[in-house]
Design a protein around this motif. Structure first.
Motif, PDB file in Angstrom:
ATOM      1  N   GLU A 169     -44.719   1.090   9.649  1.00 17.26           N
ATOM      2  CA  GLU A 169     -45.567   1.144   8.393  1.00 17.26           C
ATOM      3  C   GLU A 169     -45.110  -0.123   7.531  1.00 17.26           C
ATOM      4  OE1 GLU A 169     -46.270   4.074   4.517  1.00 17.26           O
ATOM      5  OE2 GLU A 169     -44.575   4.360   5.959  1.00 17.26           O
ATOM      6  N   LYS A 170     -43.814  -0.416   7.231  1.00 17.27           N
ATOM      7  CA  LYS A 170     -43.208  -1.434   6.630  1.00 17.27           C
ATOM      8  C   LYS A 170     -43.310  -2.915   7.137  1.00 17.27           C
ATOM      9  CE  LYS A 170     -39.509   1.067   4.235  1.00 17.27           C
ATOM     10  NZ  LYS A 170     -37.935   1.341   3.764  1.00 17.27           N
ATOM     11  N   PRO A 171     -43.302  -3.044   8.210  1.00 19.44           N
ATOM     12  CA  PRO A 171     -44.030  -4.506   8.877  1.00 19.44           C
ATOM     13  C   PRO A 171     -45.131  -4.634   8.723  1.00 19.44           C
ATOM     14  CG  PRO A 171     -42.316  -3.551  10.441  1.00 19.44           C
ATOM     15  CD  PRO A 171     -42.583  -2.416   9.377  1.00 19.44           C
ATOM     16  N   ILE A 172     -46.117  -3.912   8.800  1.00 19.68           N
ATOM     17  CA  ILE A 172     -47.526  -4.047   8.886  1.00 19.68           C
ATOM     18  C   ILE A 172     -47.855  -4.280   7.356  1.00 19.68           C
ATOM     19  CG2 ILE A 172     -49.578  -2.806   8.975  1.00 19.68           C
ATOM     20  CD1 ILE A 172     -48.845  -1.438  11.350  1.00 19.68           C
ATOM     21  N   GLU A 173     -47.173  -3.354   6.462  1.00 24.80           N
ATOM     22  CA  GLU A 173     -47.570  -3.598   5.020  1.00 24.80           C
ATOM     23  C   GLU A 173     -47.090  -4.531   4.520  1.00 24.80           C
ATOM     24  OE1 GLU A 173     -46.351  -1.558   0.655  1.00 24.80           O
ATOM     25  OE2 GLU A 173     -46.265  -0.259   2.642  1.00 24.80           O
ATOM     26  N   GLU A 174     -46.108  -5.415   4.905  1.00 23.29           N
ATOM     27  CA  GLU A 174     -45.609  -6.734   4.317  1.00 23.29           C
ATOM     28  C   GLU A 174     -46.498  -7.763   4.963  1.00 23.29           C
ATOM     29  OE1 GLU A 174     -41.604  -6.768   5.741  1.00 23.29           O
ATOM     30  OE2 GLU A 174     -40.753  -5.412   4.340  1.00 23.29           O
ATOM     31  N   PHE A 175     -46.997  -7.597   6.377  1.00 26.16           N
ATOM     32  CA  PHE A 175     -47.911  -8.830   6.900  1.00 26.16           C
ATOM     33  C   PHE A 175     -49.133  -8.902   6.259  1.00 26.16           C
ATOM     34  CE2 PHE A 175     -51.078 -10.042   9.948  1.00 26.16           C
ATOM     35  CZ  PHE A 175     -50.616 -11.186  10.500  1.00 26.16           C
ATOM     36  N   PHE A 176     -49.743  -7.752   5.960  1.00 31.91           N
ATOM     37  CA  PHE A 176     -51.043  -7.643   5.385  1.00 31.91           C
ATOM     38  C   PHE A 176     -51.046  -7.770   3.802  1.00 31.91           C
ATOM     39  CE2 PHE A 176     -51.886  -5.834   9.374  1.00 31.91           C
ATOM     40  CZ  PHE A 176     -53.160  -6.405   9.764  1.00 31.91           C
ATOM     41  N   ARG A 177     -49.881  -7.703   3.353  1.00 27.29           N
ATOM     42  CA  ARG A 177     -49.844  -7.579   1.760  1.00 27.29           C
ATOM     43  C   ARG A 177     -50.400  -9.296   1.409  1.00 27.29           C
ATOM     44  NH1 ARG A 177     -48.522  -4.769  -2.456  1.00 27.29           N
ATOM     45  NH2 ARG A 177     -48.004  -2.872  -0.791  1.00 27.29           N
ATOM     46  N   GLY A 178     -49.972 -10.055   1.924  1.00 30.39           N
ATOM     47  CA  GLY A 178     -50.020 -11.569   1.686  1.00 30.39           C
ATOM     48  C   GLY A 178     -51.321 -11.930   2.269  1.00 30.39           C
ATOM     49  N   SER A 179     -52.342 -11.387   2.911  1.00 32.47           N
ATOM     50  CA  SER A 179     -53.521 -11.534   3.794  1.00 32.47           C
ATOM     51  C   SER A 179     -54.759 -10.859   3.102  1.00 32.47           C
ATOM     52  CB  SER A 179     -53.429 -11.720   5.123  1.00 32.47           C
ATOM     53  OG  SER A 179     -54.165 -12.149   5.803  1.00 32.47           O
ATOM     54  N   PRO A 180     -55.186 -11.374   2.062  1.00 29.99           N
ATOM     55  CA  PRO A 180     -56.430 -10.762   1.386  1.00 29.99           C
ATOM     56  C   PRO A 180     -57.534 -11.095   2.568  1.00 29.99           C
ATOM     57  CG  PRO A 180     -55.680 -12.373  -0.077  1.00 29.99           C
ATOM     58  CD  PRO A 180     -54.560 -12.221   0.894  1.00 29.99           C
ATOM     59  N   THR A 181     -57.675 -12.127   2.995  1.00 25.85           N
ATOM     60  CA  THR A 181     -58.758 -12.595   3.858  1.00 25.85           C
ATOM     61  C   THR A 181     -58.966 -11.864   4.866  1.00 25.85           C
ATOM     62  OG1 THR A 181     -58.472 -15.143   3.324  1.00 25.85           O
ATOM     63  CG2 THR A 181     -59.435 -14.535   5.368  1.00 25.85           C
ATOM     64  N   LEU A 182     -57.820 -11.517   5.631  1.00 27.68           N
ATOM     65  CA  LEU A 182     -57.582 -10.725   6.750  1.00 27.68           C
ATOM     66  C   LEU A 182     -58.160  -9.064   6.402  1.00 27.68           C
ATOM     67  CD1 LEU A 182     -57.158 -10.203   9.663  1.00 27.68           C
ATOM     68  CD2 LEU A 182     -54.877  -9.993   9.423  1.00 27.68           C
ATOM     69  N   ILE A 183     -57.626  -8.726   5.224  1.00 25.57           N
ATOM     70  CA  ILE A 183     -58.065  -7.434   4.631  1.00 25.57           C
ATOM     71  C   ILE A 183     -59.510  -7.104   4.409  1.00 25.57           C
ATOM     72  CG2 ILE A 183     -57.740  -5.510   2.676  1.00 25.57           C
ATOM     73  CD1 ILE A 183     -54.890  -6.743   2.490  1.00 25.57           C
ATOM     74  N   ALA A 184     -60.073  -8.252   3.748  1.00 25.10           N
ATOM     75  CA  ALA A 184     -61.738  -8.274   3.738  1.00 25.10           C
ATOM     76  C   ALA A 184     -62.441  -8.267   5.171  1.00 25.10           C
ATOM     77  CB  ALA A 184     -61.824  -9.634   2.859  1.00 25.10           C
ATOM     78  N   VAL A 185     -61.928  -8.989   5.908  1.00 29.78           N
ATOM     79  CA  VAL A 185     -62.596  -8.920   7.448  1.00 29.78           C
ATOM     80  C   VAL A 185     -62.545  -7.701   8.110  1.00 29.78           C
ATOM     81  CG1 VAL A 185     -62.458  -9.994   9.596  1.00 29.78           C
ATOM     82  CG2 VAL A 185     -62.237 -11.322   7.622  1.00 29.78           C
ATOM     83  N   LEU A 186     -61.154  -6.957   7.753  1.00 32.58           N
ATOM     84  CA  LEU A 186     -60.962  -5.650   8.153  1.00 32.58           C
ATOM     85  C   LEU A 186     -62.153  -4.479   7.372  1.00 32.58           C
ATOM     86  CD1 LEU A 186     -57.324  -5.543   8.941  1.00 32.58           C
ATOM     87  CD2 LEU A 186     -59.210  -5.916  10.746  1.00 32.58           C
ATOM     88  N   LEU A 187     -62.252  -4.670   6.251  1.00 31.40           N
ATOM     89  CA  LEU A 187     -63.198  -3.815   5.562  1.00 31.40           C
ATOM     90  C   LEU A 187     -64.656  -3.939   6.075  1.00 31.40           C
ATOM     91  CD1 LEU A 187     -62.344  -4.315   1.797  1.00 31.40           C
ATOM     92  CD2 LEU A 187     -62.129  -2.190   3.035  1.00 31.40           C
ATOM     93  N   ILE A 188     -64.936  -5.397   6.332  1.00 30.62           N
ATOM     94  CA  ILE A 188     -66.315  -5.287   7.182  1.00 30.62           C
ATOM     95  C   ILE A 188     -66.250  -4.932   8.326  1.00 30.62           C
ATOM     96  CG2 ILE A 188     -68.069  -7.207   7.650  1.00 30.62           C
ATOM     97  CD1 ILE A 188     -66.752  -8.756   5.321  1.00 30.62           C
ATOM     98  N   ALA A 189     -65.288  -5.221   9.264  1.00 35.45           N
ATOM     99  CA  ALA A 189     -65.359  -4.829  10.642  1.00 35.45           C
ATOM    100  C   ALA A 189     -65.506  -3.414  10.917  1.00 35.45           C
ATOM    101  CB  ALA A 189     -64.335  -5.521  11.301  1.00 35.45           C
ATOM    102  N   PHE A 190     -64.501  -2.794  10.324  1.00 38.59           N
ATOM    103  CA  PHE A 190     -64.484  -1.445  10.421  1.00 38.59           C
ATOM    104  C   PHE A 190     -65.551  -0.546   9.609  1.00 38.59           C
ATOM    105  CE2 PHE A 190     -60.330  -2.497  12.067  1.00 38.59           C
ATOM    106  CZ  PHE A 190     -60.152  -1.505  13.250  1.00 38.59           C
TER     107      PHE A 190
END
Length: 269
Positions: free
Chosen positions: A104-125
């Motif tokens: 949980e913590k490594p994943i949260e730390e990695f994605f917290r600084g990547s809004p682009t990737l979060i936006a892409v995953l919102l669309i993909a899923f």
């Protein structure tokens, strides 16, 4: 954190934890867009407690029946599907509990600084949710849930640690692909989430008990609990009414628009 921030984030948590649109994505992206500071451990506890209260109140009868069925199964054997269902739910939570505890913590730390990737995953899923809602046979109800289905949906729940995926979204998607009706997929998703949400809340409360509530954070904590509980309850009502009468496409379109808007904002910058 002030009261307004607490109320906004509480409402966000309640709705987005329940609806298939990813609470972690919203709790990262909204403060990032508005320039708000991180919420911290105390407020995280409040949000989890509020969501758990909403689920427990709405599904209080289901919880009572599952508890009774589990006791009956232990006493008299597991001859009926209803006596096995509580243990299928427990089995389905094991994969996400193990993955969550370790990653949980490594994943949260990695994605917290990547809004682009979060936006892409919102669309993909979101598109994956649309596909499952379109091609799923929607034949089976709760009485067809078995250990295989519970474990497959539970494995899918592991992906919910990634911001942009959504716990309810990925478990409903998996259930639809397995042939369950929308209503059954949503209900099983919520029942499967109860042990995980409760476990996460207990762990965070343990941390909070060791560290104590910082000065000035009690009021925002109470506001966060209240707003996330109320909005979470309303979110359950909304989702179950929509899946019974219509489809999951309103949430698909929302995910596409939200993800697209974030990408457009990033591109414009």
């Amino acid at each position: 954190m002030d009261i307004i921030h607490a109320a906004v984030l509480g409402i966000l948590q309640g709705l987005t934890e329940i609806l298939p649109i990813s609470s972690s994505a919203h709790l990262i992206l909204v403060p990032w867009l508005l320039g708000w500071p991180e919420s911290g451990l105390t407020f995280d506890v409040g949000l989890h407690v509020g969501t758990l209260l909403a689920l427990c109140v709405y599904f209080r009868r289901d919880i009572a029946y599952l508890t009774s069925d589990a006791v009956t199964g232990l006493r008299e054997g597991f001859g009926s599907q209803t006596s096995r269902l509580p243990f299928f739910i427990i089995a389905g939570t094991v994969p996400a509990a193990i993955v969550g505890k370790t990653l949980e913590k490594p994943i949260e730390e990695f994605f917290r600084g990547s809004p682009t990737l979060i936006a892409v995953l919102l669309i993909a899923f979101g598109l994956l949710l649309a596909l499952s809602d379109t091609i799923g046979s929607k034949r089976w109800r709760m009485d067809r849930v078995d250990l295989r289905c519970a474990l497959l949906i539970g494995l899918a729940q592991c992906l919910a640690l990634i911001p942009g995926v959504s716990r309810s979204g990925i478990t409903i998607t998996a259930a639809l692909f397995l042939g369950f009706t929308r209503d059954t997929a949503a209900r099983f998703s919520f029942l499967l989430s109860l042990p995980i949400v409760a476990g996460a809340g207990i762990l965070k409360m343990g941390e909070l008990a060791r560290n104590g509530i910082p000065a000035g954070e009690l009021a925002p904590l109470l506001v966060g609990i209240t707003t996330s509980a109320v909005s979470g309850y309303l979110g359950v009502v909304l989702l179950l009414k929509l899946v019974q009468r219509y489809s999951l496409y309103p949430f698909v379109w929302y995910r596409l628009l939200a993800g697209g808007a974030v990408l457009a904002y990033l591109f414009a910058r």
